[in-house]
Design a protein around this motif. Structure first.
Motif, PDB file in Angstrom:
ATOM      1  N   UNK A   1       0.818  -1.194   0.000  1.00  0.00           N
ATOM      2  CA  UNK A   1       0.000   0.000   0.000  1.00  0.00           C
ATOM      3  C   UNK A   1       0.868   1.268   0.000  1.00  0.00           C
ATOM      4  N   UNK A   2       1.933   1.300   0.815  1.00  0.00           N
ATOM      5  CA  UNK A   2       2.832   2.450   0.847  1.00  0.00           C
ATOM      6  C   UNK A   2       3.467   2.658  -0.516  1.00  0.00           C
ATOM      7  N   UNK A   3       3.894   1.570  -1.156  1.00  0.00           N
ATOM      8  CA  UNK A   3       4.527   1.693  -2.469  1.00  0.00           C
ATOM      9  C   UNK A   3       3.574   2.348  -3.468  1.00  0.00           C
ATOM     10  N   UNK A   4       2.312   1.965  -3.435  1.00  0.00           N
ATOM     11  CA  UNK A   4       1.324   2.540  -4.343  1.00  0.00           C
ATOM     12  C   UNK A   4       1.175   4.044  -4.116  1.00  0.00           C
ATOM     13  N   UNK A   5       1.153   4.455  -2.868  1.00  0.00           N
ATOM     14  CA  UNK A   5       1.070   5.884  -2.546  1.00  0.00           C
ATOM     15  C   UNK A   5       2.319   6.622  -3.012  1.00  0.00           C
ATOM     16  N   UNK A   6       3.490   6.029  -2.761  1.00  0.00           N
ATOM     17  CA  UNK A   6       4.738   6.648  -3.200  1.00  0.00           C
ATOM     18  C   UNK A   6       4.801   6.744  -4.720  1.00  0.00           C
ATOM     19  N   UNK A   7       4.330   5.709  -5.392  1.00  0.00           N
ATOM     20  CA  UNK A   7       4.333   5.693  -6.856  1.00  0.00           C
ATOM     21  C   UNK A   7       3.474   6.830  -7.404  1.00  0.00           C
ATOM     22  N   UNK A   8       2.304   7.026  -6.829  1.00  0.00           N
ATOM     23  CA  UNK A   8       1.430   8.122  -7.260  1.00  0.00           C
ATOM     24  C   UNK A   8       2.065   9.480  -6.985  1.00  0.00           C
ATOM     25  N   UNK A   9       2.670   9.632  -5.819  1.00  0.00           N
ATOM     26  CA  UNK A   9       3.315  10.893  -5.468  1.00  0.00           C
ATOM     27  C   UNK A   9       4.514  11.164  -6.380  1.00  0.00           C
ATOM     28  N   UNK A  10       5.311  10.141  -6.658  1.00  0.00           N
ATOM     29  CA  UNK A  10       6.463  10.307  -7.548  1.00  0.00           C
ATOM     30  C   UNK A  10       6.006  10.757  -8.936  1.00  0.00           C
TER      31      UNK A  10
END
Length: 112
Positions: A1-10
């Motif tokens: 879940x964190x990776x998905x959020x980071x991916x969107x933010x990146x």
């Protein structure tokens, strides 16, 4: 879940770079310094402004909020973790990039 959020933010960060990030990217993209740089790249729980994986180099461009005491603590913890993973982290302010990009590039070249 964190990776998905980071991916969107990146992705959002890549789509809306700061003026300093845009200026520096012109010098880093397309192997211009003999090293492949990526921008807004996820490393662990962090997003690096710029990274050259081959050289194990991360470049951070700091805006004014990085002068806040709580942000300085967060930046130090982040840098220590990244360095514990074998990366060298170098930091520049927005002002340094915009006022003297040649010196910034010279510094980066010493690490690539």
């Amino acid at each position: 879940m964190l990776y998905s959020l980071l991916k969107d933010l990146a992705k959002k960060n890549r789509e809306h770079p700061t003026p300093a990030e845009s200026a520096l990217w012109k010098f880093l993209k397309n192997n211009a310094l003999g090293c492949t740089f990526k921008r807004q790249h996820i490393v662990g729980a962090y997003i690096a402004d710029f990274i050259c994986i081959q050289a194990r180099l991360i470049i951070e461009i700091d805006g004014g909020y990085h002068q806040l005491p709580e942000q300085q603590i967060s930046d130090l913890e982040r840098q220590q973790w990244l360095e514990s993973q074998g990366f060298k982290v170098i930091r520049f302010t927005n002002e340094e990039v915009m006022a003297d990009i040649e010196r910034v590039i010279d510094t980066i070249e010493r690490f690539t």
